[in-house]
Enzyme design. Sequence first.
Site, PDB file in Angstrom:
ATOM      1  N   LYS A   1      -7.395  -4.649  -2.509  1.00  0.00           N
ATOM      2  CA  LYS A   1      -8.186  -4.842  -1.278  1.00  0.00           C
ATOM      3  C   LYS A   1      -9.830  -4.943  -2.286  1.00  0.00           C
ATOM      4  O   LYS A   1      -9.480  -4.531  -3.107  1.00  0.00           O
ATOM      5  CB  LYS A   1      -8.138  -2.560  -1.882  1.00  0.00           C
ATOM      6  CG  LYS A   1      -6.950  -2.302  -0.811  1.00  0.00           C
ATOM      7  CD  LYS A   1      -6.928  -0.852  -0.889  1.00  0.00           C
ATOM      8  CE  LYS A   1      -5.855  -0.057  -0.293  1.00  0.00           C
ATOM      9  NZ  LYS A   1      -5.678  -0.077   1.141  1.00  0.00           N
TER      10      LYS A   1
ATOM     11  N   ARG B   1       4.859   2.951   3.833  1.00  0.00           N
ATOM     12  CA  ARG B   1       6.036   3.104   4.500  1.00  0.00           C
ATOM     13  C   ARG B   1       7.188   3.184   3.359  1.00  0.00           C
ATOM     14  O   ARG B   1       8.185   3.474   3.337  1.00  0.00           O
ATOM     15  CB  ARG B   1       5.620   2.041   5.753  1.00  0.00           C
ATOM     16  CG  ARG B   1       5.513   0.813   4.991  1.00  0.00           C
ATOM     17  CD  ARG B   1       4.350   0.135   6.202  1.00  0.00           C
ATOM     18  NE  ARG B   1       3.226   0.585   6.076  1.00  0.00           N
ATOM     19  CZ  ARG B   1       1.981  -0.189   6.722  1.00  0.00           C
ATOM     20  NH1 ARG B   1       3.104  -0.936   7.830  1.00  0.00           N
ATOM     21  NH2 ARG B   1       0.674   0.217   6.875  1.00  0.00           N
TER      22      ARG B   1
HETATM   23  N1  BES Z   1      -3.707   3.854   1.807  1.00  0.00           N
HETATM   24  C1  BES Z   1      -4.078   2.536   2.773  1.00  0.00           C
HETATM   25  C2  BES Z   1      -4.264   3.086   3.605  1.00  0.00           C
HETATM   26  C3  BES Z   1      -5.775   4.057   3.938  1.00  0.00           C
HETATM   27  C4  BES Z   1      -6.643   3.148   4.767  1.00  0.00           C
HETATM   28  C5  BES Z   1      -5.841   5.448   3.895  1.00  0.00           C
HETATM   29  C6  BES Z   1      -7.799   3.836   4.761  1.00  0.00           C
HETATM   30  C7  BES Z   1      -7.321   5.987   3.855  1.00  0.00           C
HETATM   31  C8  BES Z   1      -8.406   5.322   3.941  1.00  0.00           C
HETATM   32  C9  BES Z   1      -2.777   2.433   3.113  1.00  0.00           C
HETATM   33  O1  BES Z   1      -2.030   1.988   2.198  1.00  0.00           O
HETATM   34  C10 BES Z   1      -3.163   0.713   3.412  1.00  0.00           C
HETATM   35  O2  BES Z   1      -3.514  -0.090   2.432  1.00  0.00           O
HETATM   36  N2  BES Z   1      -3.206   0.474   4.797  1.00  0.00           N
HETATM   37  C11 BES Z   1      -3.089  -0.911   5.045  1.00  0.00           C
HETATM   38  C12 BES Z   1      -1.795  -1.669   6.236  1.00  0.00           C
HETATM   39  C13 BES Z   1      -2.013  -2.742   6.524  1.00  0.00           C
HETATM   40  C14 BES Z   1      -2.132  -3.761   5.005  1.00  0.00           C
HETATM   41  C15 BES Z   1      -1.076  -3.083   7.309  1.00  0.00           C
HETATM   42  C16 BES Z   1      -3.889  -0.791   6.251  1.00  0.00           C
HETATM   43  O3  BES Z   1      -4.688  -0.012   6.830  1.00  0.00           O
HETATM   44  O4  BES Z   1      -5.115  -1.345   5.971  1.00  0.00           O
HETATM   45 ZN    ZN Z   2      -2.309   0.814   0.942  1.00  0.00          ZN
END
Ligand code: BES
Ligand code: ZN
Length: 491
Positions: free
Chosen positions: A273, A347
Amino acid sequence: MEISFRDTPVERIKSDLLVIPVREKKLDDPVLRALDRRLKTHLRVRIEKSKFTGAEGTTLLFATLGMLPAGQILLIGVGASEMATDAWRKTGARARKEALAIGAAQIAVWFAPGQDSDNAAAALVEGTMLAGYQFNKYRSNSKAPAELKTLVLFRSGLKKTAAMQKSVDSAQAITPAVFLARDLINEPPSVATARFLGAQAETHCRGRGLTVEVWNKKKIAAMRLAGLLAVNRGSLEEPRFIRIHYKPAGKAKKKVALIGKGITFDSGGLSLKPSKSMETMKLDMAGGAAVIAIMSCLPKLGLDIEVTGYVPTTDNLPGHNAQKPGDVIRYRNGKTIEVLNTDAEGRLILADALALAAEQKPDYMINLATLTGACMTALGTQVGGIFSNNQPLADNLIRSSQEAGEKLWQLPLVKEYKELIKSSVADMKNIGGAHGGAITAALILEEFVGDIPWAHLDIAGPAFAESDNALCPKGGTGFGVRTLSKFLATL
Ligand code: BES
Ligand code: ZN
Ligand code: ZN
């Protein structure tokens, strides 16, 4: 905090702070007139000179200067419509804040709900308690917060019913659980590791009927929880799989599985990230925290249902052995997932827990997860998404969330979007297309629940407050704990 109910007229109640909820433009209310008579019309004059109208959020503080047994009066505007439970919750929170500001240790609230007095009383108590939360252990100059000693609910003719007492008791049982969830979320991510969460579950889930198991990496491998192992590969910290079981004293009416995402820090893994998005990623175990928290108060709630909590937990880091885009995970139920983005890790670990939980054939499975940024984009930071393969279950959870003062909005499991999670090498891949990310994530989870009535709560938005609000300071909110407690009580 001691809570009592009293049948006392307003001019006779003795308290540091007397709190009167006032409807907008209802300034000729009999209770205000009764006070005004004792205060030799000073109150009316003061109201007229002020901007106080009873509009939601407005307050007016008035010193009684010995003309009444109560020290000060706080009028709290509750808006034009009849006071719903949420307004009682906010009134409690505002009263608590004001009491603290003026050093009052006792509050007496004029309690005259039009309807649903049981829930109103519980909401008032809950709001008063929730507003007292602080997380100060890492501040060098923090003083212990001032204690609120008593809360009295009163009016002339008030009768405390057994139902009222019961709902107040459960509000008192549930707030420490909400605080536990908040504490676990707010703890820095290098402290709140998977091992730490396991130890916390052992510490807090005690009491009649509760048992806790914390599986280490070896046991996790023996149980073939392949998603959790895959996500953990980039970390030096061992994963844990927490299973908490509650068995009621009598015969259980229903069997429920609660599953919570326990990513103690989400860096994204090799699909790293950007640093801004990582700032709050200690929140990524908020679903797991909610599950541990609700389990911890089940003995106090005394419900006659059997509940198992499952929390797969690890951090998601890009260490030298980290899983790579292109890797394939084979789950204990035989299904396979191709990992194309290591940041879609929630997931992957929930799939293990859902498959394991489904083997016990519970009546309902409910998972809570800070799963997708997409859900937060859709619903903002105040509302959680709910997906379900069973409409009555979804309806019940939404109703429970409304009573609890937490917001859920249903999103669809769009069958056609299954196309988007097709993989060229495995049963599915862990990401969908450019759009509808909250839905494709939910569709992946659905693959692991079989035909058991299931609901998925995507709490990415409401798990963490970006700024202080009446019921919660900036940080972990404990979202889901109150909804689950209401829901479990309906079964
Ligand atoms: N933990 C994150 C989701 C999240 C984002 C929670 C912001 C709280 C605040 C999750 O694991 C994630 O990174 N999801 C990605 C999925 C994508 C790579 C398909 C996302 O939401 O960008
Ligand atoms: Zn994530
Ligand atoms: Zn995550």
